[in-house]
Write an enzyme that holds these catalytic residues in place. Structure first.
Site, PDB file in Angstrom:
ATOM      1  CG  ASN A  77      -0.229  -0.094   2.523  1.00 57.83           C
ATOM      2  OD1 ASN A  77       0.545   0.778   2.887  1.00 57.83           O
ATOM      3  ND2 ASN A  77      -0.478  -1.187   3.250  1.00 57.83           N
ATOM      4  CG  ASP A 119      -6.490  -5.364   5.773  1.00 57.57           C
ATOM      5  OD1 ASP A 119      -5.948  -5.354   6.891  1.00 57.57           O
ATOM      6  OD2 ASP A 119      -7.073  -4.371   5.295  1.00 57.57           O
ATOM      7  CE  LYS A 172       8.609 -11.452 -14.930  1.00 60.24           C
ATOM      8  NZ  LYS A 172       9.432 -10.635 -15.849  1.00 60.24           N
ATOM      9  CE  LYS A 188      -8.311  -0.664  13.042  1.00 62.63           C
ATOM     10  NZ  LYS A 188      -7.510  -0.065  11.938  1.00 62.63           N
ATOM     11  CE  LYS A 215      -9.594  -4.699  14.052  1.00 62.54           C
ATOM     12  NZ  LYS A 215      -8.655  -4.736  12.929  1.00 62.54           N
TER      13      LYS A 215
END
Length: 401
Positions: free
Chosen positions: A209, A278, A288, A336, A340
């Site tokens: 990311n 995630d 490859k 959240k 959590k």
């Protein structure tokens, strides 16, 4: 810490001189008395009247313009100061100070003072990295001069890199910490995660990311300055390790999970600011993958939810998560926080220009599980880190009493 302090602020000739006006205001608001010296170059960018109006003090411009016939002004001002700061400090001023050159009011007063000196450099990235400038900085550091490092970002010259003057609030926070007789996190252990993770598809491809790690590194830096023993678990990022921080480099989400769990049990504060993947490929190719058709499907599986696991295993740790969202930001963050088992969560909208991944600034809402909400408007990530850790230190102190 700054109340009743006598501060001399030297301002040199760079475009960042305009920030020195705000710095004068913030120092004055903190209770300090500020006397300003402007170099000839600084006066090309800012006017003496601006500083005089904010500081309610005369502004010094010329060594030979003696405002009081009974005093030698550069000696009197040097003796008066509790601390001396130059912001912005150009390469020219740094060079003169390092080599004992006194040819104007600022450089003369600097050489005459015995007060602690703080230098906040600001210049083009190539100038800052030039060996002559770095040698001068090293020489001054050896003599005991303190430095407030410049930030990275877009510079007035059009370049992007390290050389942008630290924000006024960052400079004030630095001075407050430097003058504090008690560092609020002394004796505490702080674990911070930062950056992205990479999940291998094959030996040349991976999933990741846009996280730069700057927020987590800022938290680690602020924590070390506040006296904490800091462990920084960092994904693949190209950032220097903050001074006094123990850094552990990892690549994948599982790597980060293993490193965090290994150190979790004896931590006082854990702040998970990393943006981990995630999902990961269910199968990782050893060679490859060659092009076989116009489309290719990759089966993904969930990675370990590090934050949820920490919440389940939490004993006495103050656990903080981050929620980087693009829609329904506050609602997702609140859920959240509950799901959590966190002590606090830092929420930010990464879709907003100037505060998303990779930027030096952020704008956040901190939610604490006691119902407290703290909104921090756009400012530097280091300033946010300082405020976040200050809030945590207060709660830990209250808990111990």
């Amino acid at each position: 810490m700054l109340a009743n302090k006598k501060i001399v602020l030297g301002v040199t000739g760079g475009i960042a001189a305009y920030k020195a006006i705000a710095l004068t205001s913030k120092l004055s608001q903190a209770g300090a008395t500020v006397q300003v010296i402007l170099t000839e170059g600084a006066q090309k960018f800012v006017t003496p009247l601006s500083f005089q109006a904010i500081s309610r003090q005369p502004v010094y411009l010329d060594t030979f313009d003696e405002l009081d016939a009974g005093k030698i002004q550069h000696i009197d001002l040097a003796d008066w100061a509790d601390l001396f700061i130059v912001a912005p400090a150009t390469a020219n001023l740094i060079g003169k100070y390092a080599n004992g050159i006194a040819d104007d009011m600022l450089s003369t007063t600097l050489l005459a003072t015995t007060a602690p000196v703080y230098i906040a450099p600001a210049m083009n990235v190539d100038m800052y990295q030039h060996p002559a400038v770095q040698d001068n900085l090293a020489l001054l550091a050896k003599r005991g001069t303190h430095f407030i490092d410049p930030n990275e970002g877009y510079l007035a010259c059009g370049y992007t890199g390290k050389g942008r003057l630290a924000e006024p609030e960052e400079i004030v926070a630095y001075l407050q910490r430097a003058l504090s007789t008690k560092r609020p996190l002394a004796g505490k252990k702080l674990l911070v995660t930062a950056g992205p993770t990479q999940e291998q598809i094959d030996p040349v491809r991976y999933l990741t990311n846009y996280s730069s790690g700057k927020m987590g590194f800022s938290i680690a830096e602020a924590g070390a300055q506040m006296g904490a023993e800091v462990t920084l678990v960092a994904g693949p990022v190209n950032l220097p390790t903050p001074k006094g921080v123990n850094r552990i480099d990892v690549v994948s989400t599982d790597d980060m999970y293993q490193a965090v769990i290994k150190h979790y049990s004896d931590q006082d504060i854990v702040i998970k600011s990393a943006a981990v993947s995630d999902y990961r490929p269910a199968k990782q190719a050893n060679e490859k993958i060659k092009k076989q058709s116009e489309q290719m499907a990759i089966e993904l599986e969930r990675t370990q939810d590090i934050l949820k696991t920490l919440g389940e295993q939490k004993t006495t740790q103050f656990l903080v998560g981050f929620a980087a969202e693009t829609t329904n930001v506050e609602n997702y963050g609140k859920q959240k926080l509950i799901d959590k088992n966190l002590n606090a969560i830092v929420i930010n909208d990464v879709s907003k220009a100037g505060i998303g991944f990779g930027s030096d600034d952020n704008e956040v809402l901190i939610l604490v599980n006691d119902g407290t909400e703290i909104k921090i408007d756009q400012t530097s990530k280091l300033a946010i880190a300082n405020q976040l850790l200050t809030e945590i230190s207060r709660r830990l102190e209250d808990k111990e009493q």
